[in-house]
Write a protein that holds these residues in place. Structure first.
Motif, PDB file in Angstrom:
ATOM      1  N   LYS A 163      -7.286  37.149 -32.965  1.00  0.00           N
ATOM      2  CA  LYS A 163      -7.492  36.658 -34.321  1.00  0.00           C
ATOM      3  C   LYS A 163      -8.879  37.024 -34.836  1.00  0.00           C
ATOM      4  N   THR A 164      -8.948  37.372 -36.117  1.00  0.00           N
ATOM      5  CA  THR A 164     -10.235  37.592 -36.763  1.00  0.00           C
ATOM      6  C   THR A 164     -10.927  36.249 -36.947  1.00  0.00           C
ATOM      7  N   LYS A 165     -12.194  36.199 -36.600  1.00  0.00           N
ATOM      8  CA  LYS A 165     -12.965  34.958 -36.684  1.00  0.00           C
ATOM      9  C   LYS A 165     -13.638  34.892 -38.046  1.00  0.00           C
ATOM     10  N   PHE A 194      -6.025  33.257 -38.644  1.00  0.00           N
ATOM     11  CA  PHE A 194      -7.436  33.495 -38.356  1.00  0.00           C
ATOM     12  C   PHE A 194      -7.983  32.347 -37.523  1.00  0.00           C
ATOM     13  N   GLN A 254     -16.632  37.003 -37.790  1.00  0.00           N
ATOM     14  CA  GLN A 254     -16.596  38.415 -38.166  1.00  0.00           C
ATOM     15  C   GLN A 254     -16.590  38.570 -39.686  1.00  0.00           C
ATOM     16  N   GLU A 255     -16.155  37.540 -40.385  1.00  0.00           N
ATOM     17  CA  GLU A 255     -16.129  37.567 -41.835  1.00  0.00           C
ATOM     18  C   GLU A 255     -16.608  36.223 -42.376  1.00  0.00           C
TER      19      GLU A 255
END
Length: 361
Positions: free
Chosen positions: A2-4, A35, A232-233
């Motif tokens: 998953k994108t953090k 996410f 990360q975002e």
């Protein structure tokens, strides 16, 4: 994997109903499943929305429902409350335009407290409508949160406030201390409306002056938790418009635009700092072993700070109000709890949240 992500919520009084709508749209799309939400941050009304979403996630509940319940409770409901709210907002607008004299009353004065109690009793207003602390305590079980103890695991909650005595930025951090009602009150303490909030030996106003919303803290493990992995975002739910079509001329428009610019100062300063660090990372200025210590493999993706830099690899747009709605708002509407306005803000937040997800996808 998953994108953090981290979600940062800008302050703006009642305009934060937009933030509630945007968060509802994200949660309805099951963002928390697709996410990994590493952290939430906010200032003033943004702190309130971030705290509600964080509390619901920690309890395994639907954040959208908790946000909806709060904003319904915070809206003028009865005929008496609507009359009180509309009269107050209209008198403020007339005062700003110079049609009524301005009377300055200390926000913590006994006279003001007596007037609020008298008005509440005389007109049959709900105590939660005129007492912000009671409203918060109706939607947060702070004894339950205290029993949880420190919360070092994601998501981490950061609330921005300003220490009046030292002049320093303060971030109340759920990994360092349990969330208290005073933390939200401090982050929401507009100094012309609410008395300063005392916590320990210090007193606080809202974080408008220093961190609106907290961003740099989301990228610094030392300010989060030793066990935290950086996002990360970063997704920013932004309330204050960046641009204006015309130069303000009237006093009311000048004051309104000045308030918008003040609300954006710390946001853009934080974006510049993160952008600067991202450039260092992109150019290889840090050793790989140093970056791996913080699980950094690429620059943190942040919202657009400057139009000429949208080709950066970490570009993501803001979640921001529609321009049509922004043009109908002013400083006084940040204090307006008219049910029609609140519904408009929430619905626009939902629409812009969905557009954000579509654009990101």
């Amino acid at each position: 994997m998953k994108t953090k992500i981290a979600i940062a919520c800008q302050g703006g009084g009642s305009h934060a109903a937009f933030t509630a709508g945007a968060l509802q749209a994200l949660m309805e799309d099951h963002v928390q499943e697709e996410f990994e939400i590493i952290s939430l941050s906010g200032t003033s009304g943004g702190a309130l929305c971030a705290a509600l979403a964080w509390y619901a996630l920690k309890k395994g509940e639907d954040p959208g429902e908790r946000l909806a319940n709060f904003w319904k409770d915070n809206t003028a409901q009865t005929h008496q409350e609507c009359l009180f709210n509309n009269s107050l907002i209209k008198s403020m607008e007339l005062t700003t335009k110079g049609f009524l004299p301005q009377f300055n009353i200390n926000p913590g004065s006994p006279f003001l407290n007596f007037w609020i109690l008298l008005t509440t009793a005389t007109f049959g207003l709900r105590s939660r409508f005129t007492n912000f602390r009671k409203l918060l305590e109706a939607h947060f079980d702070f004894e339950e949160i205290a029993a949880w103890g420190l919360q070092p695991e994601p998501p981490i909650l950061l609330l921005g406030a300003t220490n009046i005595l030292t002049g320093q930025l303060t971030r109340f951090n759920s990994s360092n201390e349990p969330l208290k009602v005073e933390h939200i009150l401090a982050s929401c303490a507009n100094p012309t409306l609410f008395p300063a909030v005392k916590i320990g030996e210090n007193t606080y106003w809202d974080g408008l002056f220093a961190d609106n919303p907290p961003l740099v803290g989301l990228t610094n493990p030392a300010l989060l938790s030793s066990s935290i992995i950086l996002p990360q975002e970063i997704w920013v739910i932004k309330l204050n418009p960046t641009r204006r079509d015309e130069t303000p001329v009237t006093i009311s428009d000048i004051l309104d635009r000045r308030n918008e610019l003040e609300g954006n100062i710390s946001l853009f300063q934080s974006l510049r700092t993160i952008e600067w660090m991202n450039d260092f990372i992109s150019e290889g200025a840090f050793k790989e072993e140093f970056l791996s210590r913080y699980h950094i493999q690429q620059p943190i993706r942040i919202p657009k700070a400057f139009a000429e830099k949208i080709d950066k690899p970490y570009y993501i747009p803001f979640i921001e109000m529609s321009s049509d709605l922004q043009k109908t708002l002013n400083y006084e509407s940040k204090l307006d709890r008219n049910p029609t306005l609140i519904r408009q803000l929430i619905e626009d937040g939902k629409q812009q949240g969905k557009k954000f997800l579509e654009a990101r996808g």
